[in-house]
Write a protein that holds these residues in place. Structure first.
Motif, PDB file in Angstrom:
ATOM      1  N   ALA A  11       0.863  -1.187   0.000  1.00 45.39           N
ATOM      2  CA  ALA A  11       0.000   0.000   0.000  1.00 45.39           C
ATOM      3  C   ALA A  11       0.894   1.229   0.000  1.00 45.39           C
ATOM      4  CB  ALA A  11      -0.933  -0.001   1.211  1.00 45.39           C
ATOM      5  N   GLN A  12       0.280   2.390  -0.078  1.00 44.27           N
ATOM      6  CA  GLN A  12       1.030   3.628  -0.272  1.00 44.27           C
ATOM      7  C   GLN A  12       2.039   3.895   0.836  1.00 44.27           C
ATOM      8  OE1 GLN A  12      -1.445   7.059  -0.800  1.00 44.27           O
ATOM      9  NE2 GLN A  12       0.263   8.445  -1.162  1.00 44.27           N
ATOM     10  N   ARG A  13       1.644   3.725   2.110  1.00 49.32           N
ATOM     11  CA  ARG A  13       2.545   4.073   3.201  1.00 49.32           C
ATOM     12  C   ARG A  13       3.382   2.877   3.664  1.00 49.32           C
ATOM     13  NH1 ARG A  13       0.868   2.435   8.163  1.00 49.32           N
ATOM     14  NH2 ARG A  13       2.195   3.971   9.185  1.00 49.32           N
ATOM     15  N   LYS A  14       3.187   1.717   3.020  1.00 44.71           N
ATOM     16  CA  LYS A  14       3.944   0.531   3.407  1.00 44.71           C
ATOM     17  C   LYS A  14       5.192   0.407   2.548  1.00 44.71           C
ATOM     18  CE  LYS A  14      -0.189  -1.826   5.078  1.00 44.71           C
ATOM     19  NZ  LYS A  14      -1.088  -2.992   4.956  1.00 44.71           N
ATOM     20  N   VAL A  15       6.240  -0.205   3.125  1.00 41.34           N
ATOM     21  CA  VAL A  15       7.528  -0.227   2.434  1.00 41.34           C
ATOM     22  C   VAL A  15       7.764  -1.533   1.675  1.00 41.34           C
ATOM     23  CG1 VAL A  15       8.557   1.394   4.066  1.00 41.34           C
ATOM     24  CG2 VAL A  15       8.715  -1.058   4.513  1.00 41.34           C
ATOM     25  N   HIS A  16       6.947  -2.561   1.900  1.00 39.23           N
ATOM     26  CA  HIS A  16       7.152  -3.801   1.153  1.00 39.23           C
ATOM     27  C   HIS A  16       6.417  -3.719  -0.183  1.00 39.23           C
ATOM     28  CE1 HIS A  16       3.507  -4.413   3.556  1.00 39.23           C
ATOM     29  NE2 HIS A  16       3.109  -5.307   2.663  1.00 39.23           N
ATOM     30  N   ASN A  17       6.954  -4.408  -1.165  1.00 42.57           N
ATOM     31  CA  ASN A  17       6.405  -4.305  -2.527  1.00 42.57           C
ATOM     32  C   ASN A  17       5.791  -5.613  -3.015  1.00 42.57           C
ATOM     33  OD1 ASN A  17       8.676  -5.845  -2.875  1.00 42.57           O
ATOM     34  ND2 ASN A  17       9.828  -4.275  -4.011  1.00 42.57           N
TER      35      ASN A  17
ATOM     36  N   LEU B 125       8.747  -1.664   9.712  1.00 47.58           N
ATOM     37  CA  LEU B 125       9.929  -2.108   8.964  1.00 47.58           C
ATOM     38  C   LEU B 125      10.264  -3.542   9.341  1.00 47.58           C
ATOM     39  CD1 LEU B 125      12.412   0.922   9.139  1.00 47.58           C
ATOM     40  CD2 LEU B 125      10.759   0.373   7.352  1.00 47.58           C
ATOM     41  N   ASP B 126      10.850  -4.269   8.405  1.00 46.37           N
ATOM     42  CA  ASP B 126      11.201  -5.671   8.644  1.00 46.37           C
ATOM     43  C   ASP B 126      12.148  -5.793   9.842  1.00 46.37           C
ATOM     44  OD1 ASP B 126       9.800  -5.967   6.337  1.00 46.37           O
ATOM     45  OD2 ASP B 126      11.481  -6.630   5.099  1.00 46.37           O
ATOM     46  N   GLY B 127      11.755  -6.593  10.817  1.00 41.68           N
ATOM     47  CA  GLY B 127      12.622  -6.904  11.941  1.00 41.68           C
ATOM     48  C   GLY B 127      12.678  -5.864  13.036  1.00 41.68           C
ATOM     49  N   LEU B 128      11.972  -4.753  12.887  1.00 43.36           N
ATOM     50  CA  LEU B 128      12.128  -3.664  13.851  1.00 43.36           C
ATOM     51  C   LEU B 128      11.545  -4.017  15.218  1.00 43.36           C
ATOM     52  CD1 LEU B 128      13.124  -0.844  14.433  1.00 43.36           C
ATOM     53  CD2 LEU B 128      11.034   0.078  13.418  1.00 43.36           C
ATOM     54  N   VAL B 129      10.288  -4.411  15.262  1.00 41.81           N
ATOM     55  CA  VAL B 129       9.647  -4.688  16.550  1.00 41.81           C
ATOM     56  C   VAL B 129      10.229  -5.936  17.200  1.00 41.81           C
ATOM     57  CG1 VAL B 129       7.479  -5.405  17.635  1.00 41.81           C
ATOM     58  CG2 VAL B 129       7.515  -3.476  16.072  1.00 41.81           C
ATOM     59  N   ALA B 130      10.409  -7.001  16.436  1.00 42.26           N
ATOM     60  CA  ALA B 130      10.952  -8.241  17.014  1.00 42.26           C
ATOM     61  C   ALA B 130      12.351  -8.014  17.571  1.00 42.26           C
ATOM     62  CB  ALA B 130      10.968  -9.343  15.962  1.00 42.26           C
ATOM     63  N   GLY B 131      13.171  -7.244  16.861  1.00 39.67           N
ATOM     64  CA  GLY B 131      14.526  -6.978  17.332  1.00 39.67           C
ATOM     65  C   GLY B 131      14.548  -6.128  18.587  1.00 39.67           C
ATOM     66  N   LEU B 132      13.731  -5.072  18.624  1.00 37.69           N
ATOM     67  CA  LEU B 132      13.679  -4.221  19.813  1.00 37.69           C
ATOM     68  C   LEU B 132      13.098  -4.982  21.003  1.00 37.69           C
ATOM     69  CD1 LEU B 132      12.524  -0.758  18.397  1.00 37.69           C
ATOM     70  CD2 LEU B 132      14.824  -1.470  19.054  1.00 37.69           C
ATOM     71  N   THR B 133      12.117  -5.835  20.742  1.00 36.65           N
ATOM     72  CA  THR B 133      11.547  -6.652  21.819  1.00 36.65           C
ATOM     73  C   THR B 133      12.590  -7.607  22.375  1.00 36.65           C
ATOM     74  OG1 THR B 133       9.358  -6.528  20.802  1.00 36.65           O
ATOM     75  CG2 THR B 133       9.707  -8.270  22.406  1.00 36.65           C
ATOM     76  N   ALA B 134      13.399  -8.193  21.491  1.00 37.78           N
ATOM     77  CA  ALA B 134      14.466  -9.088  21.950  1.00 37.78           C
ATOM     78  C   ALA B 134      15.481  -8.333  22.798  1.00 37.78           C
ATOM     79  CB  ALA B 134      15.152  -9.735  20.747  1.00 37.78           C
ATOM     80  N   ILE B 135      15.825  -7.109  22.390  1.00 38.19           N
ATOM     81  CA  ILE B 135      16.772  -6.301  23.172  1.00 38.19           C
ATOM     82  C   ILE B 135      16.168  -5.954  24.533  1.00 38.19           C
ATOM     83  CG2 ILE B 135      17.938  -4.054  23.287  1.00 38.19           C
ATOM     84  CD1 ILE B 135      18.176  -4.228  20.195  1.00 38.19           C
TER      85      ILE B 135
ATOM     86  N   HIS C 137      11.082   6.276  11.264  1.00 38.19           N
ATOM     87  CA  HIS C 137      11.634   5.314  10.309  1.00 38.19           C
ATOM     88  C   HIS C 137      11.209   5.634   8.878  1.00 38.19           C
ATOM     89  CE1 HIS C 137       7.929   3.310  11.949  1.00 38.19           C
ATOM     90  NE2 HIS C 137       7.717   3.024  10.677  1.00 38.19           N
ATOM     91  N   HIS C 138       9.995   6.195   8.710  1.00 41.71           N
ATOM     92  CA  HIS C 138       9.587   6.624   7.367  1.00 41.71           C
ATOM     93  C   HIS C 138      10.448   7.794   6.885  1.00 41.71           C
ATOM     94  CE1 HIS C 138       5.458   4.793   8.395  1.00 41.71           C
ATOM     95  NE2 HIS C 138       6.004   4.057   7.447  1.00 41.71           N
ATOM     96  N   ARG C 139      10.728   8.730   7.784  1.00 45.11           N
ATOM     97  CA  ARG C 139      11.520   9.908   7.386  1.00 45.11           C
ATOM     98  C   ARG C 139      12.951   9.518   7.053  1.00 45.11           C
ATOM     99  NH1 ARG C 139       9.032  12.045  11.961  1.00 45.11           N
ATOM    100  NH2 ARG C 139      11.003  12.484  13.002  1.00 45.11           N
ATOM    101  N   LEU C 140      13.506   8.568   7.795  1.00 47.39           N
ATOM    102  CA  LEU C 140      14.868   8.102   7.501  1.00 47.39           C
ATOM    103  C   LEU C 140      14.909   7.405   6.143  1.00 47.39           C
ATOM    104  CD1 LEU C 140      15.892   6.787  11.037  1.00 47.39           C
ATOM    105  CD2 LEU C 140      16.910   8.726   9.832  1.00 47.39           C
ATOM    106  N   LEU C 141      13.889   6.620   5.843  1.00 46.36           N
ATOM    107  CA  LEU C 141      13.818   5.987   4.521  1.00 46.36           C
ATOM    108  C   LEU C 141      13.720   7.038   3.421  1.00 46.36           C
ATOM    109  CD1 LEU C 141      11.352   3.023   5.182  1.00 46.36           C
ATOM    110  CD2 LEU C 141      13.810   2.849   4.742  1.00 46.36           C
ATOM    111  N   ALA C 142      12.936   8.093   3.674  1.00 46.31           N
ATOM    112  CA  ALA C 142      12.763   9.156   2.672  1.00 46.31           C
ATOM    113  C   ALA C 142      14.073   9.898   2.417  1.00 46.31           C
ATOM    114  CB  ALA C 142      11.688  10.136   3.132  1.00 46.31           C
ATOM    115  N   LEU C 143      14.967   9.885   3.414  1.00 47.25           N
ATOM    116  CA  LEU C 143      16.264  10.552   3.245  1.00 47.25           C
ATOM    117  C   LEU C 143      17.285   9.676   2.516  1.00 47.25           C
ATOM    118  CD1 LEU C 143      16.603  12.298   6.729  1.00 47.25           C
ATOM    119  CD2 LEU C 143      16.210  13.390   4.524  1.00 47.25           C
ATOM    120  N   GLY C 144      16.901   8.443   2.204  1.00 45.17           N
ATOM    121  CA  GLY C 144      17.786   7.595   1.410  1.00 45.17           C
ATOM    122  C   GLY C 144      18.420   6.439   2.156  1.00 45.17           C
ATOM    123  N   PHE C 145      18.127   6.293   3.451  1.00 46.67           N
ATOM    124  CA  PHE C 145      18.669   5.155   4.186  1.00 46.67           C
ATOM    125  C   PHE C 145      17.913   3.889   3.801  1.00 46.67           C
ATOM    126  CE2 PHE C 145      19.751   8.796   6.842  1.00 46.67           C
ATOM    127  CZ  PHE C 145      21.067   8.533   7.170  1.00 46.67           C
ATOM    128  N   SER C 146      18.609   2.751   3.854  1.00 49.03           N
ATOM    129  CA  SER C 146      17.963   1.481   3.542  1.00 49.03           C
ATOM    130  C   SER C 146      17.214   0.963   4.772  1.00 49.03           C
ATOM    131  CB  SER C 146      19.008   0.449   3.110  1.00 49.03           C
ATOM    132  OG  SER C 146      19.817   0.070   4.224  1.00 49.03           O
TER     133      SER C 146
END
Length: 350
Positions: A36-42, A171-181, A286-295
């Motif tokens: 969808a428009q605001r989602k990052v997966h294609n 974003l892929d892995g964001l919540v699971a990774g932060l929860t693990a930390i 995380h959306h703004r960082l992606l918009a700035l060109g970060f992967s």
């Protein structure tokens, strides 16, 4: 430590197998997240990954309760049931939302029920640590067994944690990774000589293992997503453990603080623009960082580093030090948010 290792490895491998199985079932049942428009997966990605985390985590906890003495110290049976039943409520609500795309006013019913289940199960804050010494009692206002202030604070805390992880799941892995930390930080604190809560430490370690097993399939490019129930359950269990471990709220906030602060700032922006605060958009950090060109990988690792850095800091700080660390985190979060917003505006103008 060796018996712990058996349970941890069991949880991890159950989560790996369960995630693979839930990915297959979600595709078969057509419970997938479409681009969808605001989602990052294609491409369409299966949901229901949180079910694998839930099942692996609670199966091993059940085995530990029935066959070992490792979970007999701090948590009562009533609190264990509250943790389990609250998580089931979130799984049911999450499945319904993933399948039928519920409206926001319908979605919120399940987090509210989960928080009330935890409170009904005896999860409460009797006191909080005073940064300048001693503690502050919260049970001075009582109506029989009902302690309005503490139960209101627990409700707000759990709802805040659930919606932090829910809204962060972009974003892929964001919540699971932060929860693990967050889980591993609670494990280290609960296992330390100062606090020594071996049952809380084991539960936190098992939740960490379940999330790591899921993360194998969820890190970029994700083969499966947590889904609504899984993202809410991450915050619910982290918030539950933070209270059950004797008020490790400051530690949990130091791990999740940047994400929580970003969500608060996004809601304020929405309200200032006349939008409902729950309306989805692409204003998150995380959306703004992606918009700035970060992967995606770079953004997720950036969040991991911030969470781990502040979390490790919490392991060595006393109450007053944690208060100053939270202040530093808030300043860092505001600066990062301001810089990314400004740079995005410049980029858009160009």
């Amino acid at each position: 430590m060796m018996p712990y290792l058996f349970f941890v490895l069991g949880t991890f491998f159950l989560a790996v197998l369960g995630t693979a199985g839930m990915g297959w079932l979600a595709k078969r049942w057509r419970i997938v997240d479409f681009p969808a428009q605001r989602k990052v997966h294609n491409r369409p990605v299966p949901l229901l990954g949180g079910v694998a985390v839930f099942v692996s985590f609670f199966i091993v906890i059940g085995l530990a309760i029935f066959f070992t003495p490792y979970l007999d110290d701090n948590l009562s049976n009533r609190q264990f049931w509250a943790l389990f039943l609250g998580s089931i409520v979130l799984m049911i609500g999450g499945f319904l939302d993933d399948k039928y795309n519920l409206r926001p006013r319908q979605q919120i019913i399940f987090p509210i029920l989960a928080a009330l289940t935890a409170i009904g199960g005896g999860v409460n804050l009797k006191e909080i640590t005073n940064p300048w010494g001693g503690t502050l009692a919260l049970d001075f206002w009582r109506w029989g067994n009902f302690i309005p202030l503490t139960q209101l604070l627990v409700f707000i805390w759990l709802m805040g944690m659930m919606y932090t992880t829910k809204l962060l799941d972009g974003l892929d892995g964001l919540v699971a990774g932060l929860t693990a930390i967050g889980s591993i930080m609670i494990f280290f604190l609960a296992g330390s000589q100062k606090f020594y809560q071996p049952d809380i430490a084991l539960i936190a370690l098992l939740f960490d293992a379940a999330n790591l097993g899921f993360l194998i399939f969820n890190f970029y490019q994700a083969k499966i997503f947590l889904g609504e129930g899984g993202s809410l359950m991450s915050g619910f269990i982290l918030g539950f453990l933070a209270i059950a471990a004797g008020g490790k709220i400051a530690t949990t906030l130091l791990v999740m603080g940047i994400a929580a602060l970003d969500i608060i700032m996004v809601m304020v922006r929405r309200l200032s623009r006349g939008q409902p605060f729950w309306q989805a958009d692409a204003l998150h950090l995380h959306h703004r960082l992606l918009a700035l060109g970060f992967s995606q990988r770079q953004v997720v690792v950036f969040f991991y580093c911030l969470a781990a850095g502040f979390g490790i800091m919490a392991l060595f700080l006393q109450s007053r030090g944690k208060m100053f660390a939270l202040l530093a985190l808030a300043i860092v979060g505001i600066l990062i948010s301001g810089l990314t917003e400004r740079n995005r505006d410049f980029k858009n103008n160009d």
